[in-house]
Enzyme design. Structure first.
Site, PDB file in Angstrom:
ATOM      1  N   ASP A  59      -5.108  -3.688   6.062  1.00 23.17           N
ATOM      2  CA  ASP A  59      -5.068  -1.815   5.778  1.00 23.17           C
ATOM      3  C   ASP A  59      -6.845  -1.253   5.883  1.00 23.17           C
ATOM      4  O   ASP A  59      -6.813  -0.417   5.107  1.00 23.17           O
ATOM      5  CB  ASP A  59      -4.408  -1.628   4.089  1.00 23.17           C
ATOM      6  CG  ASP A  59      -4.995  -2.285   2.972  1.00 23.17           C
ATOM      7  OD1 ASP A  59      -6.582  -3.261   3.425  1.00 23.17           O
ATOM      8  OD2 ASP A  59      -4.939  -3.051   2.346  1.00 23.17           O
ATOM      9  N   LEU A  71      -5.841  -7.642   3.175  1.00 19.91           N
ATOM     10  CA  LEU A  71      -5.437  -7.040   2.112  1.00 19.91           C
ATOM     11  C   LEU A  71      -6.225  -6.292   1.101  1.00 19.91           C
ATOM     12  O   LEU A  71      -7.014  -7.333   0.393  1.00 19.91           O
ATOM     13  CB  LEU A  71      -4.032  -6.641   1.588  1.00 19.91           C
ATOM     14  CG  LEU A  71      -2.432  -6.825   2.764  1.00 19.91           C
ATOM     15  CD1 LEU A  71      -1.912  -8.213   2.267  1.00 19.91           C
ATOM     16  CD2 LEU A  71      -2.449  -5.754   3.780  1.00 19.91           C
ATOM     17  N   HIS A  72      -6.777  -5.211   0.915  1.00 21.61           N
ATOM     18  CA  HIS A  72      -6.857  -4.685   0.372  1.00 21.61           C
ATOM     19  C   HIS A  72      -7.420  -3.606  -0.994  1.00 21.61           C
ATOM     20  O   HIS A  72      -7.835  -3.819  -2.098  1.00 21.61           O
ATOM     21  CB  HIS A  72      -9.562  -4.982  -0.011  1.00 21.61           C
ATOM     22  CG  HIS A  72      -9.502  -4.011   1.349  1.00 21.61           C
ATOM     23  ND1 HIS A  72      -8.974  -3.836   2.322  1.00 21.61           N
ATOM     24  CD2 HIS A  72      -9.914  -2.911   0.800  1.00 21.61           C
ATOM     25  CE1 HIS A  72      -9.234  -2.233   2.925  1.00 21.61           C
ATOM     26  NE2 HIS A  72     -10.176  -2.089   1.910  1.00 21.61           N
ATOM     27  N   ARG A  73      -7.207  -2.173  -0.300  1.00 23.44           N
ATOM     28  CA  ARG A  73      -6.693  -0.988  -0.732  1.00 23.44           C
ATOM     29  C   ARG A  73      -5.782  -1.559  -2.437  1.00 23.44           C
ATOM     30  O   ARG A  73      -4.778  -2.221  -2.215  1.00 23.44           O
ATOM     31  CB  ARG A  73      -5.329  -0.530  -0.324  1.00 23.44           C
ATOM     32  CG  ARG A  73      -7.190   0.412   1.520  1.00 23.44           C
ATOM     33  CD  ARG A  73      -6.771   1.237   2.320  1.00 23.44           C
ATOM     34  NE  ARG A  73      -7.158   0.978   3.377  1.00 23.44           N
ATOM     35  CZ  ARG A  73      -8.757   2.262   2.996  1.00 23.44           C
ATOM     36  NH1 ARG A  73      -8.934   2.488   1.623  1.00 23.44           N
ATOM     37  NH2 ARG A  73      -9.842   1.745   4.337  1.00 23.44           N
ATOM     38  N   PRO A  74      -5.762  -0.695  -3.058  1.00 24.43           N
ATOM     39  CA  PRO A  74      -5.616  -0.205  -4.274  1.00 24.43           C
ATOM     40  C   PRO A  74      -4.017   0.275  -4.356  1.00 24.43           C
ATOM     41  O   PRO A  74      -3.285  -0.611  -4.943  1.00 24.43           O
ATOM     42  CB  PRO A  74      -6.284   0.532  -5.422  1.00 24.43           C
ATOM     43  CG  PRO A  74      -7.677   0.661  -4.609  1.00 24.43           C
ATOM     44  CD  PRO A  74      -7.945   0.014  -2.986  1.00 24.43           C
TER      45      PRO A  74
END
Length: 364
Positions: free
Chosen positions: A283, A208-211
């Protein structure tokens, strides 16, 4: 024929590597690898390029971080100087990062032809910086290398000439197959995650990394509550992005005891993990495609995807951040009730060869 291959971050090198390896078979092509330095990655050591089967970058712009505008501007200034001193006939950009946008603008204004690999992908979500990069790059490119049929449809709707559009398949899948073969030659016991994989015969992988997922406290708490519930049935391993870790600490989120957090992993170590996982929860755009190529169930924590073929043909499904939907899908996977999926057309490991053949035929 002089060609510049542009990469700005580790995933970009996965995409240019098959093209570079294909170019190496043709002495008529003089190509240079340009690393914009958009992301610094400690895993990009000599062994990284050796594993990819490519040489070190010929140019390194050292752009570094900053806001989107600052980073894009630094890349543009550095790349313009290179093009003035060592002008190419063609600039090949890949994907949708700031480097893709910056270098395509510079090349176009200098009347240098631009080819976009992974052209035509659209999420139709302008809150995503990547979507803006994709749209702008495609609006000025001369040659479009397309991964899936929807990309062709999108570009035709945007008024691109059919002669400039080439459905070739996906270089990321070329590289996946290449790295799987290389992985057979590696002693995986040296990987820090070796013990986890050896101990846990069945497990899931999380990224997971999306803002939109990790910058919002409520969203991140909901995701971790869901992961904790899943981990009571199946252990999870989570190579955690620095942004995600920072927000976990800021929001005082504690993962369940059966969720193994690790530092970001090298491509080969992560591949060694997810290729044998029961499922991936992510994501990431790239992981949606790679899991589809290997037939591994993928739960994507997004409401949209610019890679629709992974849903319509592949093993991917969009979850949003719905706890109920994620848990329901996880139950299906555990009950062997998940869709089989199929590998999309031309995702066969030969995309880079098709690209090189087209460049020769078009004499760019």
């Amino acid at each position: 024929m002089k060609i510049f291959l542009i990469a700005g971050a580790r995933p970009n090198f996965m995409k240019i590597a098959p093209i570079a390896r294909a170019f190496d078979k043709h002495s008529q092509i003089n190509y240079k690898i340009v690393h914009t330095g958009q992301h610094y990655d400690k895993n990009m050591s000599d062994i990284f390029f050796e594993e990819l089967g490519i040489r070190q970058p010929d140019y390194h712009l050292g752009a570094g971080g900053g806001t989107h505008a600052q980073q894009t501007a630094k890349i543009m200034i550095g790349f313009e100087e290179i093009c003035e001193n060592d002008r190419p006939n063609l600039v090949i950009v890949v994907g949708d990062v700031n480097s893709t946008l910056a270098c395509s603008i510079v090349a176009k204004k200098m009347h240098i032809k631009v080819a976009h690999v992974e052209a035509g992908l659209r999420s139709f979500d302008l809150s995503m910086p990547e979507e803006i990069n994709r749209m702008v790059t495609d609006s000025i490119s001369d040659l479009f290398f397309i991964t899936e049929a929807q990309g062709m449809t999108n570009l035709l709707k945007e008024g691109k000439s059919p002669e400039s559009l080439h459905f070739v398949g996906h270089v990321m899948i070329d590289n996946l197959f290449y790295q799987l073969e290389k992985l057979k030659e590696i002693d995986t016991a040296r990987f820090p995650t070796f013990q986890f994989k050896k101990t846990q015969k069945a497990y899931g992988v999380v990224t997971l990394h999306r803002p939109s997922n990790v910058d919002n406290k409520q969203s991140l708490e909901t995701i971790f509550e869901t992961l904790t519930q899943i981990s009571k049935t199946l252990p999870l391993i989570f190579p955690i992005h620095p942004r995600t870790r920072k927000n976990m600490e800021a929001f005082n989120i504690t993962p369940g005891s059966n969720i193994e957090l690790t530092e970001p992993l090298s491509y080969m170590e992560f591949l060694n993990l997810w290729k044998d996982a029961e499922f991936a929860l992510t994501d990431s755009g790239g992981l949606q495609e790679e899991t589809t190529a290997l037939g591994i169930p993928c739960l994507t924590i997004r409401n949209n995807t610019e890679r629709p073929i992974t849903v319509t043909q592949g093993t991917n499904e969009l979850m949003g951040t719905s706890r109920e939907k994620i848990l329901g899908s996880f139950k299906k996977i555990m009950n062997n009730d998940w869709k089989t999926g199929q590998r999309p057309k031309l995702w066969d490991g030969n995309t880079a060869e098709r690209i090189v053949a087209l460049i020769f035929r078009l004499r760019w």
